[in-house]
Structures are given as C-alpha cells and as structure tokens.
Motif scaffolding. Structure first.
Motif, PDB file in Angstrom:
ATOM      1  N   GLY A   1       0.667  -1.043   0.113  1.00 46.12           N
ATOM      2  CA  GLY A   1       0.268  -0.097   0.027  1.00 46.12           C
ATOM      3  C   GLY A   1       0.855   1.586   0.019  1.00 46.12           C
ATOM      4  N   ILE A   2       0.165   2.382  -0.418  1.00 40.69           N
ATOM      5  CA  ILE A   2       0.981   3.875   0.069  1.00 40.69           C
ATOM      6  C   ILE A   2       1.695   4.079   1.265  1.00 40.69           C
ATOM      7  CG2 ILE A   2       0.591   6.245  -0.311  1.00 40.69           C
ATOM      8  CD1 ILE A   2      -2.160   5.595  -1.929  1.00 40.69           C
ATOM      9  N   ASP A   3       2.689   4.269   0.881  1.00 39.84           N
ATOM     10  CA  ASP A   3       3.249   4.691   3.256  1.00 39.84           C
ATOM     11  C   ASP A   3       1.911   5.943   3.160  1.00 39.84           C
ATOM     12  OD1 ASP A   3       4.683   5.574   5.004  1.00 39.84           O
ATOM     13  OD2 ASP A   3       6.605   6.004   3.938  1.00 39.84           O
ATOM     14  N   ILE A   4       1.757   6.415   4.336  1.00 37.10           N
ATOM     15  CA  ILE A   4       0.444   7.089   4.294  1.00 37.10           C
ATOM     16  C   ILE A   4       1.914   8.602   4.966  1.00 37.10           C
ATOM     17  CG2 ILE A   4       0.598   6.720   6.855  1.00 37.10           C
ATOM     18  CD1 ILE A   4      -1.911   7.988   5.187  1.00 37.10           C
ATOM     19  N   ASP A   5       2.495   8.362   5.524  1.00 37.64           N
ATOM     20  CA  ASP A   5       3.334   9.543   6.104  1.00 37.64           C
ATOM     21  C   ASP A   5       4.125  10.261   5.364  1.00 37.64           C
ATOM     22  OD1 ASP A   5       3.540   9.443   8.716  1.00 37.64           O
ATOM     23  OD2 ASP A   5       6.068   8.420   8.272  1.00 37.64           O
ATOM     24  N   ARG A   6       4.421   9.628   3.285  1.00 39.90           N
ATOM     25  CA  ARG A   6       4.567   9.705   1.786  1.00 39.90           C
ATOM     26  C   ARG A   6       3.455  11.206   1.813  1.00 39.90           C
ATOM     27  NH1 ARG A   6       4.815   8.578  -3.083  1.00 39.90           N
ATOM     28  NH2 ARG A   6       6.187   9.979  -4.325  1.00 39.90           N
ATOM     29  N   VAL A   7       1.890  10.249   1.587  1.00 39.29           N
ATOM     30  CA  VAL A   7       0.463  10.699   1.602  1.00 39.29           C
ATOM     31  C   VAL A   7       1.129  12.327   2.160  1.00 39.29           C
ATOM     32  CG1 VAL A   7      -2.025  10.883   2.102  1.00 39.29           C
ATOM     33  CG2 VAL A   7      -0.298   8.694   1.372  1.00 39.29           C
ATOM     34  N   PHE A   8       1.055  12.546   3.846  1.00 43.17           N
ATOM     35  CA  PHE A   8       0.850  13.557   4.015  1.00 43.17           C
ATOM     36  C   PHE A   8       1.952  14.725   3.497  1.00 43.17           C
ATOM     37  CE2 PHE A   8      -1.788  11.683   7.493  1.00 43.17           C
ATOM     38  CZ  PHE A   8      -2.573  12.542   7.573  1.00 43.17           C
ATOM     39  N   ASP A   9       3.426  14.138   3.461  1.00 43.69           N
ATOM     40  CA  ASP A   9       4.927  14.806   3.494  1.00 43.69           C
ATOM     41  C   ASP A   9       4.347  16.067   1.859  1.00 43.69           C
ATOM     42  OD1 ASP A   9       4.690  14.087   5.757  1.00 43.69           O
ATOM     43  OD2 ASP A   9       6.573  12.800   5.322  1.00 43.69           O
ATOM     44  N   THR A  10       3.310  15.212   1.188  1.00 45.09           N
ATOM     45  CA  THR A  10       3.593  15.556  -0.633  1.00 45.09           C
ATOM     46  C   THR A  10       2.602  16.435  -0.869  1.00 45.09           C
ATOM     47  OG1 THR A  10       2.557  13.262  -1.223  1.00 45.09           O
ATOM     48  CG2 THR A  10       5.509  14.060  -1.581  1.00 45.09           C
ATOM     49  N   VAL A  11       1.825  15.993   0.917  1.00 45.00           N
ATOM     50  CA  VAL A  11       0.657  17.504  -0.048  1.00 45.00           C
ATOM     51  C   VAL A  11       1.141  18.941  -0.265  1.00 45.00           C
ATOM     52  CG1 VAL A  11      -1.221  18.652   1.462  1.00 45.00           C
ATOM     53  CG2 VAL A  11      -0.904  16.353   1.520  1.00 45.00           C
ATOM     54  N   TYR A  12       2.251  19.287   0.027  1.00 45.06           N
ATOM     55  CA  TYR A  12       3.149  20.660   0.056  1.00 45.06           C
ATOM     56  C   TYR A  12       4.391  20.514  -0.323  1.00 45.06           C
ATOM     57  CZ  TYR A  12      -1.262  22.917   1.552  1.00 45.06           C
ATOM     58  OH  TYR A  12      -2.703  23.521   1.490  1.00 45.06           O
ATOM     59  N   ALA A  13       4.849  21.268  -0.762  1.00 50.58           N
ATOM     60  CA  ALA A  13       6.506  21.409  -1.090  1.00 50.58           C
ATOM     61  C   ALA A  13       7.300  21.507   0.717  1.00 50.58           C
ATOM     62  CB  ALA A  13       7.072  22.016  -2.198  1.00 50.58           C
ATOM     63  N   GLU A  14       6.745  22.452   1.201  1.00 49.73           N
ATOM     64  CA  GLU A  14       6.678  22.736   2.877  1.00 49.73           C
ATOM     65  C   GLU A  14       6.385  22.552   3.786  1.00 49.73           C
ATOM     66  OE1 GLU A  14       8.226  26.813   2.297  1.00 49.73           O
ATOM     67  OE2 GLU A  14       9.923  26.322   0.439  1.00 49.73           O
ATOM     68  N   PRO A  15       6.908  22.022   4.814  1.00 49.49           N
ATOM     69  CA  PRO A  15       6.303  21.786   5.983  1.00 49.49           C
ATOM     70  C   PRO A  15       5.180  22.576   6.070  1.00 49.49           C
ATOM     71  CG  PRO A  15       8.326  21.542   6.494  1.00 49.49           C
ATOM     72  CD  PRO A  15       8.849  22.082   5.241  1.00 49.49           C
ATOM     73  N   HIS A  16       3.589  22.031   6.291  1.00 48.36           N
ATOM     74  CA  HIS A  16       2.276  22.661   6.687  1.00 48.36           C
ATOM     75  C   HIS A  16       1.312  22.813   7.861  1.00 48.36           C
ATOM     76  CE1 HIS A  16      -1.882  23.992   5.952  1.00 48.36           C
ATOM     77  NE2 HIS A  16      -1.221  25.081   5.309  1.00 48.36           N
ATOM     78  N   ARG A  17       1.332  23.891   8.873  1.00 47.78           N
ATOM     79  CA  ARG A  17       0.828  23.476  10.151  1.00 47.78           C
ATOM     80  C   ARG A  17      -0.086  22.737  10.098  1.00 47.78           C
ATOM     81  NH1 ARG A  17      -0.115  28.958  13.292  1.00 47.78           N
ATOM     82  NH2 ARG A  17      -0.290  28.138  15.016  1.00 47.78           N
ATOM     83  N   GLN A  18      -1.580  22.582   9.506  1.00 47.73           N
ATOM     84  CA  GLN A  18      -2.032  21.948   9.005  1.00 47.73           C
ATOM     85  C   GLN A  18      -2.042  20.597   8.393  1.00 47.73           C
ATOM     86  OE1 GLN A  18      -5.307  23.781   6.911  1.00 47.73           O
ATOM     87  NE2 GLN A  18      -6.517  21.840   7.255  1.00 47.73           N
ATOM     88  N   VAL A  19      -1.381  20.439   7.671  1.00 46.94           N
ATOM     89  CA  VAL A  19      -1.025  18.588   7.447  1.00 46.94           C
ATOM     90  C   VAL A  19      -0.380  18.099   8.545  1.00 46.94           C
ATOM     91  CG1 VAL A  19       0.475  17.107   6.234  1.00 46.94           C
ATOM     92  CG2 VAL A  19      -0.828  19.147   4.810  1.00 46.94           C
ATOM     93  N   GLU A  20       0.875  19.307   9.139  1.00 44.89           N
ATOM     94  CA  GLU A  20       1.276  18.305  10.335  1.00 44.89           C
ATOM     95  C   GLU A  20       0.128  18.008  11.916  1.00 44.89           C
ATOM     96  OE1 GLU A  20       4.447  17.581  10.175  1.00 44.89           O
ATOM     97  OE2 GLU A  20       4.416  17.388   8.788  1.00 44.89           O
ATOM     98  N   THR A  21      -0.788  19.517  11.591  1.00 41.94           N
ATOM     99  CA  THR A  21      -2.190  19.257  12.274  1.00 41.94           C
ATOM    100  C   THR A  21      -2.159  17.409  12.277  1.00 41.94           C
ATOM    101  OG1 THR A  21      -2.269  21.370  12.854  1.00 41.94           O
ATOM    102  CG2 THR A  21      -3.746  19.965  13.457  1.00 41.94           C
TER     103      THR A  21
END
Lengths: 504, 372
Positions: free
Chosen positions: B334-354
């Motif tokens: 399956g998909i690495d779930i961390d990668r799903v979050f980490d590729t939403v934006y190019a840089e770390p994003h507060r809402q995504v991290e939340t």
C-alpha cells in the motif's frame, strides 16, 4: 493445507452481505475464480469467484445468513494455486506473513489470521488452536469479534468500524492561525488524553472562513450545532455581540458593561464614524483621470506661482450694472466673467503665456481656449470655451453660464474638455483667498481667483472699505519666468481694478 | 438513437467482410501478422479484465470498471494511431492502456487503492485515468492548444505536427457533461488536432443512451463545425479503418474529428453496480451475438489468417497475463501514509502536520488496546 476465503467488500464501503445460494458443495473440486456462491449486498447481487484451487472442505456460512465483511465464507482444502497467488495479501503487511510458509493446516490458518491481525488486532488469535477453530466454524456469528478479518483494500472506514478504541482523539480544530491568535487550543498528540482541545469547537471550513472574515476567533465560539459543532449562526451571533460591545465603547474583556447613558457619546467609539477601520475605494472615472493628469503635470511641469491683492470695487460696481441689465437676465454675472475678459486682454499683450510646451519647441496660440475648472458631483472637470476671444461680454456670460450648468449636471462631453490653452479656477467660490493650482496638461497658465471681501483699503491716504480679492495663478516655468508671470497677473489685476481698460 | 444503417461496418456479425469504398483501403496496410495482433490484444485484455473482476470479488481490489465488450472499439482505434499520439483516457480504456505497454502493475494500482496513479504519462503518451467524467476532454483540448501554439511559435517543427494528435476518450454518459461542450468549442475554434472518441456503450450506469440523446451522438459534432462518424465499435476492422481515416484528416490540418463507436458494455458499470436491476437478459443476449472478439476470431479462422496453434498461444499468454496480474495484486504494498501527508505541500505545513499527528494519535489508540 486449507485456505479460508472471507467475505470481501464487493462494493464500495459495504459492510455485510447475505448468502443467497451456494454453487458448490463440500467435496467439490474448484479452480481459481470458479463461482462458489451468490451473495446479495445493499447494492447488488454478486457472484463470488473463489481465490483458491482445491476441494471444498466446508461452507462456513449458510444460505440465507447475513454475515459481515471479513467473516469466513468457505474453506478450501488442498489448496493448490497458481504461482504467486498462494497467500492473498490483505495490505502492505502481507509480505511479512508470506515469509513464513505454513507447515500444517493449523499453522496455515493461523498465519492467515495473523495476517488479518496486522490490521485488526484480536485478543485470542495467537492462542487459537484446532478446537477453538472448530468452535468458530459452528458458531461463527458469536465469535465474529475474534475471527473477523480485514479483507482486501476496501475503504479504511470498514476496518475502523470493527476496532475497539480505549480513548478518543482530539477533534479537528477551528483554524484561525492566520489571525495571529495564540494557538493554545491546537492538538497536542504527544500529550493526548489531557483534553487539550476541550474548549475549542468544531466548525466546517465555510464557517471557519466566515469566522475569519468577521474577526471572530476560535476560542470565542461555543457550538450550538449537532455534536457541539459551530454553526454559521453561532459565528454571526458572536460577531454581533462583539460589534455591540465595540459600539458600547468597551473592549470585549474590559469588565462590567458601561452605563447606558455613555453609550451614545461619540468620543467613546473606537473609530471616527461607523464603518470599517480601513476602506479601499477603487480609483476610477473622473478621480482616476484627475489623478493621472495632476500627477503627470506636477511631476513634469515646473510650476511657478504669483499672487496679487487688488481692489476690485470698480468691477463689482460694473457687475451690479450688468446684473440690472435685462439682457443679462438669467445669466451668471460673476467676477469670473470679468476675469475671463481680463485674461484675454492680458494674453493679447503677453503671447508667451498663452502657449504650449513641446520640449523641442513651443506653440503660441493666437486664440484663447479658456478652461474653467469646475467642482462637480463627479469630481473636478475643466470644460473649455473654445475661441473665447470671439465672444462679446454678453456672449461670454452666456457661454460661462451654459458651461457651468452643463458641468454641474454632468453633461460636459469629452470634446468639451479638450484643447484648453489657458484656464481659470475660482477658489473664491470655496471661500478661499488663493491657492496654487496645478496646470492642466498642455497649458502654460492657470489663473486663480480668490473670494471678494470687504476689507480696509487705503485710498488717497484714507482707510476706506473696499471690495478686495487676491488674483494669482500658476505658470509653466519652462516658458514663463517670474517677471512674465508677474506682468501677466498684473495686467489681469489692472483690468479687474479698472474694467474700463476693456473698452477698445 | 437512429438506425444502424449510418454506422460504418466492415465485418458483419456473422464474420463476413464487406467492402467500403473509403474505409476498406486502410485494411490493405494490415498484413496477416498485424491482423492477428489485433485479435491478440483483444483477447489479452478480455482475460485481464476477467481476472481483475474476480480479484475485486475476492476483496483484492477496491473497485474495477470492466471493459468487457468494448475490446474492439478500443483496440481498433489505438492500433490506428501512432505511438506518439497523446491519449486522454477515461477509467475504462484498459485495452488501449495495455496496447501502449502499460504494465499490469501500473494499471491496477489505483484500483487496489495502493497508488494515486500508476504510470508516467510521458512514458506511454497516455495520460492517467480520469475518474472525473469528461474532465479529460478539457485536458486534451488544452494539450492540443499547446501543440498548436508550439507550431505557431516554431518551437515544434511543422513536420513534427503529424506525429502527435490528441485522442480524447469519453462515453455516452459523459457526452451530457458541460466539459464536452467547452472542449469541443475550443477544439473547433482553434482547429485543434483532436480526435474525439465516444464509446457509446449504451449505458451511463443505469441511464440508457437513448435518454442522453435523441439522435446519434456523432451528429453533435456538426453543431461545433466538424465531422462526426459512427462506427460499429464491435467491429475491430471498421474501428481501425475509421480511426485511420479520421487521424489522417486531422494530421493534414483539417482540425478536430469525432468518432462515435457504437458498442455495448457487457459487464457492470463497475463492480459496485448491478446491471440486472436495469436491463434485460434479452438485451444482453442480443449483444452477445455481436461479440467483438468472437466475430473477429471467426473471420480470422475462415480466412485462414490464423490457425488453432495461434489461438492456443494467445490463450496461454492470456493465462500468464492473468497470473501475473494476480501475483502483482497479491504482492502489491500500500501507500506509505507518511508520504501522503509529506507530499501535500512542498514545505512543511501546519495543518497537514496537525492532521498527520492526529492520525498517528488515532492509530496509536489501537496500539494501546493491542498491548493490553
């Protein structure tokens, strides 16, 4: 060796199905993808193909029975399958399970169940033995908690549905981070269970956006919707409360409400007037044209301004004579009329004032297109009386009257505002004595008329009350030096002091 | 839906070939090996399709959209195009995808919910599947406008123009979408090198195409100012010839063309659909008689183009393809779930991290239970 085929999610997010009919019986030989039964889900009748080859060992579920997704359906013995398909993977965890091929039927079953445990923990599967398994066959329904497995890659929601949780996770929060508000209510996953977000209510994105727009922060909101969700009404109510507090002259946190009598005192309010703190007004129309013109003129034309205070008693006397003349009935007979005549008289004597600058040359105009600055409801417009020199005094009075009326009523056409050579602005009508006007584009002179006032004036050694005004103006210094500007204004002044000069 | 009289057909349902003064000429370019290969591609997809359907029924795929019955429409059309022609598919163009060399693993990942998309469009000149109905026709028009602009500015040499036309696939259901209108307006206005390919499989899930249009869908093209042709989509030879003819016109700069391929969806809309609820077995039987693969096999046999050994070889290859698919699906992670979050934006994003932290906390809730 045997394999258990568990009920998959054959639709999108289905949770259960009824066994309509079996197409195979115990002892039958099946190949991969042979249809073994027909099931009915909430969506459809579906024929199920078996993923294993072998002999049907047991039909775990009975016809007419409804079973949940993940419960055992059929057991196939002597599973003999195509290469690579011997261990159906439930998810990414499956390859680990495949690394340890089962030695016995029991171990094989266990392995399959352990595989399921990767995503769906159970309490007893690791200790489950053959007797326990037999029991599960006879009472699958009762043991469903222990035996159910995640099947396939169906929606995660299915799996979550079956898994017990001991604690809750902080709900999503109202995001107001860009309001610069301290995010004391942000979730703290590493310190979960502390009720960190208790005071923060849930809200949908549009409601969050509304809160942001109305300047309402997350912590101020109490949700009245389903499950404590913040609704649009909650936000609007809070915004109204804050507005009322502001109007009452107190900050939201400044203790008890102020007495009602103070509420009406304007100096207590936070702003100059009702309305937003800052308001952006689009620049367009006359305002935009004026801005472009004056900015261009002020930045490219070096202005020089001169003023002269004069006694216009004689002009005011003549004005009264004309006003009493029936020929001038309904016409505006103002100091402007005499100033216009004076400008043309002075321009005849000083051609370089009535001119236009073109960098490499300048143009001397042997006529006067007289621009008249007019404050109108639309803004400042400068309509032009073309060839003003051809009018007699009566005609000029009529032209000025018409021009003023047209400007006030917004009827001035674009053509009527083009081609001015000299302009006049009556700041006196504003009660002012003088000013330094900006030259209209392409013109070298603009005359400013101040208000006519009764002032003490020295006449033949005696101080007497006279009609006094300031006349002045701005000039393009590239064409007109101070002495020429002074000479021109002095000539205009001379006519206004002695209108008899106008008699040819 | 009009009569079938205006539908171009070369190979009749009984397997006899008829002559057409325009379209038959294109078949002359197909030697026996090429003719056999059309069959091979259809047969392989049909087997692949059946295996995928079974895998979904066995819980291994989240969803499958069968192309059963549409093999000739897709195979004939894609075979008529150049490998450099750009395809904008729906989610059912399996025969086209496999024809272009997209692997079982690349094709199936999305249906297993294990991949966001399976392949790099640049590798195959074949865009990823579009599940949003008709959206791909706008993408196609945009792509074609890019080609047109490249030609206009000289960044694409004129002789290269013939190497890339744009195939915009959609169905009778999507033809009712506004996106189609916008796409066709632009294609016509800019005379774009586009071939609109409607597979009219008669059913938009449960809505019959007769409800979608009172007259043949191909007629709509004339409203936009270009030509539409109806072809028997269950006739692989006619599908090939008509597509070749249209492509030739497009490559010569005549602007867009439309093909309405009249075919039939023999299977369900997707595995989440039950077609027995809305259509009759008589209708299925009528279309079974027009089966594209059986019809073509009959003709190959009668003409001596292929012997039994050839068909056995294809069967064997199909079996291996199915096994390959089965093995691929069973071993696909399956998909690495961390990668799903980490590729939403190019840089770390507060809402995504939340949200990522929320999910981890949520998952950890189960771990605690497990530990007891």
């Amino acid at each position: 060796m045997s394999q258990i085929f568990k009920l998959p999610d054959v639709g999108e997010g289905l949770t259960e199905a009824e066994i309509v009919s079996w197409r195979v019986a115990v002892g039958d030989t099946v190949e991969v993808n042979d249809i073994i039964c027909e099931i009915e889900t909430a969506k459809s009748l579906v024929e199920l193909p078996v993923p294993y080859a072998g002999t049907v060992d047991e039909l775990v579920a009975a016809e007419g029975q409804t079973i949940e997704v993940g419960q055992p359906l059929i057991r196939i013995a002597g599973a003999d399958q195509p290469a690579g398909a011997d261990q159906p993977a439930d998810d990414a965890a499956a390859p680990a399970a495949e690394e340890a091929p089962a030695q016995t039927e029991t171990a094989q079953t266990e392995s399959a169940q352990k595989e399921a445990a990767e995503t769906e923990p159970t309490e007893t599967e690791s200790a489950e033995t053959e007797p326990a398994k037999q029991q599960s066959q006879s009472s699958a329904a009762e043991n469903s908690e222990e035996n159910q497995a995640l099947v396939g890659s169906g929606p995660k929601a299915d799996s979550a549905k079956h898994r017990r949780r001991l604690r809750s996770t902080a709900p999503d929060l109202v995001d107001v981070s860009d309001l610069g508000i301290e995010d004391h209510g942000r979730p703290q996953p590493e310190r979960s269970g502390a009720g960190a977000a208790e005071s923060i209510a849930q809200a949908s994105p549009p409601v969050r956006a509304l809160a942001k727009r109305l300047g309402v922060a997350a912590g101020e909101l109490v949700g009245s919707g389903r499950g404590g969700q913040v609704t649009r009404d909650d936000v609007e109510r809070r915004a109204r409360e804050k507005q009322a507090q502001r109007e009452a002259g107190k900050s939201p946190d400044s203790g008890p409400p102020a007495p009602e009598s103070r509420a009406a005192q304007p100096q207590e309010a936070g702003l100059l007037r009702s309305g937003p703190r800052e308001e952006n007004v689009e620049v367009r129309g006359v305002r935009k044209a004026t801005a472009l013109n004056v900015a261009d003129s002020a930045s490219t034309v070096p202005h020089v301004s001169v003023f002269k205070e004069i006694d216009v008693t004689a002009t005011m006397t003549l004005r009264q004579v004309l006003k009493n003349d029936p020929a001038y009935q309904d016409l505006s007979v103002s100091p402007m009329l005499f100033a216009a005549k004076a400008i043309m008289w002075a321009a005849r004597r000083h051609p370089q004032v009535n001119a236009s600058w073109h960098e490499t040359h300048y143009t001397l105009h042997n006529y006067v297109n007289l621009g008249v600055a007019a404050a109108t409801p639309r803004g400042l417009v400068v309509p032009v009386i073309h060839d003003a020199q051809i009018y007699n005094t009566l005609g000029l009075a009529a032209a000025l009257t018409q021009l003023t009326a047209d400007a006030r009523d917004g009827r001035t056409t674009a053509a009527e505002m083009q081609g001015g050579t000299v302009s006049i602005t009556n700041v006196g009508s504003l009660g002012l004595d003088t000013g330094t006007p900006i030259l209209p584009p392409g013109q070298a002179a603009i005359v400013a008329l101040g208000a006519v006032r009764k002032k003490p004036w020295v006449v033949q050694g005696h101080v007497v009350p006279r009609d006094v005004m300031v006349v002045g103006g701005s000039f393009d210094h590239r064409l007109i030096d101070g002495d020429l500007a002074g000479a021109f204004i002095s000539d205009v002044a001379a006519v206004l002091e002695q209108p008899g000069l106008l008699i040819d | 839906m009009g009569t079938m009289e205006d539908v171009v057909q070369l190979l009749a349902e009984d397997g006899t070939l008829r002559n057409h003064e325009v379209y038959s000429t294109y078949l002359e370019d197909l030697d026996d090996a090429a003719l056999r290969d059309l069959y091979r591609h259809m047969a392989l997809e049909r087997r692949f399709d059946a295996e995928a359907t079974s895998l979904q029924r066995q819980g291994q795929l989240a969803l499958w959209a069968p192309a059963l019955g549409q093999e000739a429409a897709q195979t004939g059309t894609i075979a008529a195009l150049k490998p450099t022609d750009r395809v904008f598919p729906t989610y059912r163009e399996h025969a086209m995808a496999l024809y272009r060399g997209i692997s079982p693993e690349e094709l199936i990942g999305t249906f297993r919910a294990a991949r966001h998309s399976g392949w790099d469009p640049e590798d195959y000149h074949f865009n990823t599947y579009s599940v949003v109905l008709a959206a791909q026709t706008l993408h196609a028009a945009g792509w074609a406008m890019g080609i047109a602009q490249d030609l206009r500015t000289g960044s694409l040499p004129p002789q290269k123009a013939e190497d890339e036309l744009v195939l915009a696939c959609f169905g009778d259901g999507a033809s009712s979408q506004g996106d189609i209108h916008e796409s066709m307006v632009f294609a016509s206005s800019y005379q774009l090198p586009m071939l609109y390919f409607i597979q009219n499989n008669h059913w938009a899930i449960s809505v019959p195409s007769s409800t979608q249009s009172r007259f043949p869908l191909a007629n709509r093209a004339s409203g936009y100012g270009f030509e539409g042709v109806r072809v028997d989509g269950n006739d692989v030879l006619a599908s090939y010839a008509v597509a070749r003819h249209s492509a030739q016109q497009i490559r010569s700069g005549e602007g867009p063309k439309l093909i309405e391929s009249v075919t039939y969806r023999m299977g369900a809309h997707t595995t989440a659909d039950d077609p027995t609820k809305y259509r009759t077995s008589e209708e299925i039987d009528a279309w079974t008689a027009k089966d594209p693969v059986a019809r073509y096999k009959t003709w190959l046999q009668n003409e001596g183009k292929a012997d039994e050994a050839y068909f056995d070889t294809v069967d064997q290859e199909a079996t291996e393809l199915a096994a390959d698919l089965r093995h691929t699906v069973h071993t696909m992670e399956g998909i690495d779930i961390d990668r799903v979050f980490d590729t939403v934006y190019a840089e770390p994003h507060r809402q995504v991290e939340t949200e990522k932290a929320w999910l981890k906390d949520y998952e950890a809730g189960f771990a605690e239970e497990e530990g007891q």
